[in-house]
Design a protein around this motif. Sequence first.
Motif, PDB file in Angstrom:
ATOM      1  N   VAL A 224      54.163 -65.460  65.094  1.00  0.00           N
ATOM      2  CA  VAL A 224      54.918 -64.539  65.949  1.00  0.00           C
ATOM      3  C   VAL A 224      54.089 -64.228  67.186  1.00  0.00           C
ATOM      4  N   SER A 225      54.738 -64.214  68.332  1.00  0.00           N
ATOM      5  CA  SER A 225      54.029 -63.836  69.557  1.00  0.00           C
ATOM      6  C   SER A 225      54.885 -62.916  70.403  1.00  0.00           C
ATOM      7  N   ALA A 242      56.420 -59.343  62.062  1.00  0.00           N
ATOM      8  CA  ALA A 242      55.082 -59.486  61.481  1.00  0.00           C
ATOM      9  C   ALA A 242      54.958 -58.680  60.190  1.00  0.00           C
ATOM     10  N   ARG A 243      55.528 -57.480  60.168  1.00  0.00           N
ATOM     11  CA  ARG A 243      55.502 -56.664  58.945  1.00  0.00           C
ATOM     12  C   ARG A 243      56.246 -57.360  57.811  1.00  0.00           C
ATOM     13  N   ALA A 244      57.414 -57.902  58.115  1.00  0.00           N
ATOM     14  CA  ALA A 244      58.195 -58.584  57.081  1.00  0.00           C
ATOM     15  C   ALA A 244      57.446 -59.802  56.542  1.00  0.00           C
ATOM     16  N   GLY A 250      51.881 -61.338  51.461  1.00  0.00           N
ATOM     17  CA  GLY A 250      50.773 -60.584  50.887  1.00  0.00           C
ATOM     18  C   GLY A 250      49.493 -60.727  51.676  1.00  0.00           C
ATOM     19  N   LYS A 251      49.600 -61.144  52.908  1.00  0.00           N
ATOM     20  CA  LYS A 251      48.436 -61.266  53.788  1.00  0.00           C
ATOM     21  C   LYS A 251      48.922 -61.208  55.228  1.00  0.00           C
ATOM     22  N   GLY A 252      47.975 -61.022  56.131  1.00  0.00           N
ATOM     23  CA  GLY A 252      48.341 -60.917  57.535  1.00  0.00           C
ATOM     24  C   GLY A 252      48.886 -62.216  58.080  1.00  0.00           C
TER      25      GLY A 252
END
Length: 290
Positions: A224-225, A242-244, A250-252
């Motif tokens: 994502v940008s 990004a949150r979804a 389970g990681k960034g």
Amino acid sequence: MTSMPDDIRKAIPPLGQNAAPENASTIRKLYAPLLEGLMKGVEMKLDIPYGDHERQKIDVYWKAGGSGKPVFVYIPGGGFVGGDKRSDPVFYGNVGGCVAREGMVGVVANYRLAPEAKWPLAAKDVESAVKWVKAHAAEFGGDPNKIVIMGHSAGAAHVATFLFDPDINGGDIVAGGMLSSGPYEVRKDESRDNVLAYFGSDTSQFDRRSPLNYVAKSKVPVAVSIAEYDPLHLITPGYDMARALTLRDGKGPRVRCFDGHNHFSTVASMGSKDDDFAKVAIEFIRTCTG
């Protein structure tokens, strides 16, 4: 640190955080001189039909020789009611030329526009274009199993629908997806005519038509940008996505805000010496395709 030339860095903030057509024109004028010579040695085949509608066409860019190359499909924006894969002789051929010079196959695709084509027809066009690419990739030296797709602005909304919507599940047929400065949720208070022209005005359907709601059911790698000077309504959706993805994996996730850039300059910079955005894109493609 960024490779953006000083004159462009100084020119962008006064343009403001909007996606006005005149800003797109200004950015193209700034970057066009930096793209001279980009297409040297790059072959291209333009306006290849992948469907019967006049908008269902793609452009392909590649360098002769080799096989099994990663394929990068780019879906441009245009506010759901406009936009074109070759808005002029430079853009968005610069995207295809940029990845072709990195040993990949570049594809830039058009799709049907609102109000003639309403949800989910543009995303279905993305699906049709990708399936055409899978069937013909080898003709240009590409590997049909190494396709990474990117959408920008409204194009990112269509790519997100392609990747995540349960009636399409496009994430099952590509190696990765990139979502740049796009909206991924139709909000109940939406009032912009161009958005409603595509998604409709029935608020009871907005949740179903929001690809953000289906991220958890996917597995496809996604980056994502956003741009520092994107419109606010196109910055917050990037962090929502990004949150979804974080909750899904389970990681960034791979998420990047490009300092100094506005809504148009990230994609316009591809193929120029201002290579911050291109480097991230190319590295993600290579990660996804091995």
